[in-house]
Write an enzyme that holds these catalytic residues in place. Structure first.
Site, PDB file in Angstrom:
ATOM      1  N   ARG A  43       0.834  -1.209   0.000  1.00 42.05           N
ATOM      2  CA  ARG A  43       0.000   0.000   0.000  1.00 42.05           C
ATOM      3  C   ARG A  43       0.867   1.257   0.000  1.00 42.05           C
ATOM      4  O   ARG A  43       0.545   2.263  -0.614  1.00 42.05           O
ATOM      5  CB  ARG A  43      -0.971   0.003   1.203  1.00 42.05           C
ATOM      6  CG  ARG A  43      -1.690   1.339   1.375  1.00 42.05           C
ATOM      7  CD  ARG A  43      -2.983   1.287   2.204  1.00 42.05           C
ATOM      8  NE  ARG A  43      -2.913   0.506   3.406  1.00 42.05           N
ATOM      9  CZ  ARG A  43      -2.200   0.837   4.498  1.00 42.05           C
ATOM     10  NH1 ARG A  43      -1.503   1.944   4.546  1.00 42.05           N
ATOM     11  NH2 ARG A  43      -2.200   0.045   5.561  1.00 42.05           N
ATOM     12  N   TYR A  95     -16.822  17.681 -14.334  1.00 40.07           N
ATOM     13  CA  TYR A  95     -17.119  16.247 -14.416  1.00 40.07           C
ATOM     14  C   TYR A  95     -17.997  15.871 -13.216  1.00 40.07           C
ATOM     15  O   TYR A  95     -17.613  16.118 -12.076  1.00 40.07           O
ATOM     16  CB  TYR A  95     -15.824  15.429 -14.424  1.00 40.07           C
ATOM     17  CG  TYR A  95     -16.089  13.955 -14.285  1.00 40.07           C
ATOM     18  CD1 TYR A  95     -16.612  13.230 -15.352  1.00 40.07           C
ATOM     19  CD2 TYR A  95     -15.890  13.299 -13.083  1.00 40.07           C
ATOM     20  CE1 TYR A  95     -16.917  11.888 -15.217  1.00 40.07           C
ATOM     21  CE2 TYR A  95     -16.182  11.951 -12.941  1.00 40.07           C
ATOM     22  CZ  TYR A  95     -16.695  11.255 -14.010  1.00 40.07           C
ATOM     23  OH  TYR A  95     -17.002   9.928 -13.873  1.00 40.07           O
ATOM     24  N   ASP A 166      -7.710  19.178 -14.465  1.00 39.55           N
ATOM     25  CA  ASP A 166      -8.094  17.840 -14.895  1.00 39.55           C
ATOM     26  C   ASP A 166      -7.743  17.744 -16.384  1.00 39.55           C
ATOM     27  O   ASP A 166      -8.383  18.370 -17.225  1.00 39.55           O
ATOM     28  CB  ASP A 166      -9.606  17.658 -14.650  1.00 39.55           C
ATOM     29  CG  ASP A 166     -10.115  16.263 -15.008  1.00 39.55           C
ATOM     30  OD1 ASP A 166      -9.455  15.574 -15.805  1.00 39.55           O
ATOM     31  OD2 ASP A 166     -11.191  15.880 -14.512  1.00 39.55           O
ATOM     32  N   LYS A 191      -9.448   6.507 -18.791  1.00 40.81           N
ATOM     33  CA  LYS A 191      -9.808   6.974 -20.129  1.00 40.81           C
ATOM     34  C   LYS A 191      -8.665   6.725 -21.114  1.00 40.81           C
ATOM     35  O   LYS A 191      -8.357   5.596 -21.398  1.00 40.81           O
ATOM     36  CB  LYS A 191     -10.232   8.446 -20.055  1.00 40.81           C
ATOM     37  CG  LYS A 191     -11.201   8.737 -18.894  1.00 40.81           C
ATOM     38  CD  LYS A 191     -12.532   8.012 -19.028  1.00 40.81           C
ATOM     39  CE  LYS A 191     -13.388   8.037 -17.759  1.00 40.81           C
ATOM     40  NZ  LYS A 191     -13.651   9.341 -17.191  1.00 40.81           N
TER      41      LYS A 191
HETATM   42  C1  LIG Z   1     -13.912   9.831 -15.919  1.00 38.47           C
HETATM   43  C2  LIG Z   1     -13.473  11.162 -15.496  1.00 38.47           C
HETATM   44  C3  LIG Z   1     -13.131  11.430 -14.166  1.00 38.47           C
HETATM   45  C4  LIG Z   1     -13.267  10.408 -13.061  1.00 38.47           C
HETATM   46  O1  LIG Z   1     -12.429   9.311 -13.238  1.00 38.47           O
HETATM   47  P1  LIG Z   1     -12.771   7.806 -12.758  1.00 38.47           P
HETATM   48  O2  LIG Z   1     -11.566   7.070 -13.194  1.00 38.47           O
HETATM   49  O3  LIG Z   1     -14.033   7.411 -13.437  1.00 38.47           O
HETATM   50  O4  LIG Z   1     -12.946   7.850 -11.279  1.00 38.47           O
HETATM   51  C5  LIG Z   1     -12.684  12.707 -13.859  1.00 38.47           C
HETATM   52  N1  LIG Z   1     -12.594  13.669 -14.794  1.00 38.47           N
HETATM   53  C6  LIG Z   1     -12.922  13.445 -16.078  1.00 38.47           C
HETATM   54  C7  LIG Z   1     -12.796  14.552 -17.060  1.00 38.47           C
HETATM   55  C8  LIG Z   1     -13.369  12.193 -16.475  1.00 38.47           C
HETATM   56  O5  LIG Z   1     -13.712  11.994 -17.758  1.00 38.47           O
END
Ligand SMILES: *Cc1c(COP(=O)(O)O)cnc(C)c1O
Length: 370
Positions: A43, A95, A166, A191
């Site tokens: 961890r 998001y 982000d 993603k």
């Molecule tokens: C999917 C997404 C998130 C969250 O990520 P997870 O891996 O689903 O927890 C945050 N910001 C954006 C722009 C996203 O597309």
């Protein structure tokens, strides 16, 4: 070294004497005391996570990176690292998962103002003496709005706030927020980093190893929202081809955006690569490519949008984005009642199938909604 080369070679440490070209997965949850690598317990750190973090830090040109079990866990760690009583400025079209984190998990701990992040005056007007974090997401989800990272970084730093970005949609292939003035970059590695719709993960990257970063590290290791060694391995493996996948996604997204632009059934197209997009010039000044997501509004409302989606064969009707396969979704249907997303808006995560096949599928589906 150039991006493509770093993506292939960084964070690949063969830890045995087998002559392997690729670092193996180290599944052990614990490590003998006194080992050379200074490992203790998985961890707190393990060889695959350390390698993945080195790779991601290098791609964003940051001082360090921390891998999390999801993008939401990564974003939540930033909010958690703020002093209680902090004020946050965040995008009004943030998001929705992270919007939920801010408003539900930090209710009574921090306060948030949600503003239009493409409007610098609105950001300045929202500043409060205790504003400690400005959060941007550019391009934004799902309207692909563009925030000016350089200018917002100036606003943040004049007020002793940090700027977090982000960067999930742009990826470091097309945009390096740390080089534009941001302090922290966040990714949903689920993603484009993963790229094959089979890994959940998240990451933070810091410009400097400062006190705030020490807190983030503590939250990661003590909070324990960390990815498994196997997930770290598969994610690093996927990132090796990120540059080439992104070039394909962006090229295909442009083809589809141009197609929607002249389609008589389409009311409006959202893609920062289009000259008609209100954020195009800023996007061109801070991005070297415009990403793989295109949104559009269909004439005939939510009903026509749903019908179109149901007629498509190659585009799976599913949440998420960034995989090699094309996905399509009517966002308002999944974002719930307080969404700002128009009901007839469809978001497309444009995949790496041949664009002739994608356009043919769109043509046949559009022909059925007339
Ligand atoms: C999917 C997404 C998130 C969250 O990520 P997870 O891996 O689903 O927890 C945050 N910001 C954006 C722009 C996203 O597309």
């Amino acid at each position: 070294m150039k991006f493509e080369t770093r993506a292939i070679h960084k964070g690949n440490h063969v830890t045995d004497n087998s002559g392997s070209v690729v670092q193996p997965i180290t599944l052990s949850t614990t490590f003998e005391h006194g080992n050379e690598a200074g490992l203790l317990y998985t961890r707190a750190g393990n060889p695959n996570r350390i390698s993945l973090e080195e790779l991601i830090a290098s791609l964003e040109q940051g001082a360090d990176a921390a891998a999390f079990s999801s993008g939401n866990a990564a974003g939540t760690a930033v909010f958690q690292a703020l002093e209680p009583g902090s004020h946050i400025i965040a995008p009004d079209d943030m998001y929705h998962g992270l919007h939920n984190s801010m408003t539900k998990l930090f209710k009574g701990i921090h306060t948030v103002s949600f503003v239009d992040m493409s409007d610098l005056e609105a950001i300045k007007a929202a500043l409060q003496p205790n504003t400690r974090l400005i959060w941007v997401e550019t391009p934004s989800n799902p309207l692909l709005k563009i925030s000016d990272i350089r200018k917002i970084a100036e606003i943040a730093h004049e007020h002793e706030a940090i700027l977090a970005c982000d960067n999930t949609f742009a990826t470091p292939v097309f945009q390096n927020p740390l080089l534009l003035g941001a302090d922290i970059v966040m990714h949903s590695s689920t993603k484009y980093f993963g790229g094959h719709s089979d890994i959940l993960g998240g990451a933070l990257v810091t410009k400097e190893k400062n006190d705030f970063w020490t807190k983030i590290r503590t939250i990661q290791r003590v909070g324990g929202a960390v990815p498994s060694a196997s997930d770290c391995y598969w994610l690093a493996r996927s990132i090796r081809s990120l540059a080439y996948r992104m070039k394909g996604h962006a090229e295909h997204a442009m083809v589809l955006a141009d197609y929607f632009l002249v389609n008589p059934n389409v009311e409006k197209v959202f893609y920062p690569g289009l000259k008609s997009h209100p954020g195009h010039e800023i996007a061109a000044s801070q991005m070297s490519g415009f990403g793989g997501v295109v949104s559009f509004q269909v004439k005939g409302g939510a009903e026509a949008a749903d019908k179109l989606i149901s007629e498509l064969k190659l585009f799976a009707n599913a949440t998420s984005l960034g995989g090699i396969e094309s996905l399509i979704e009517r966002r308002a249907a999944v974002e719930g009642p307080d969404t700002l997303t128009p009901p007839n808006l469809i978001r497309v995560s444009v995949g790496l199938e041949h664009t002739d096949d994608l356009l043919e599928d769109l043509d046949q589906a559009f022909s059925k909604i007339n």
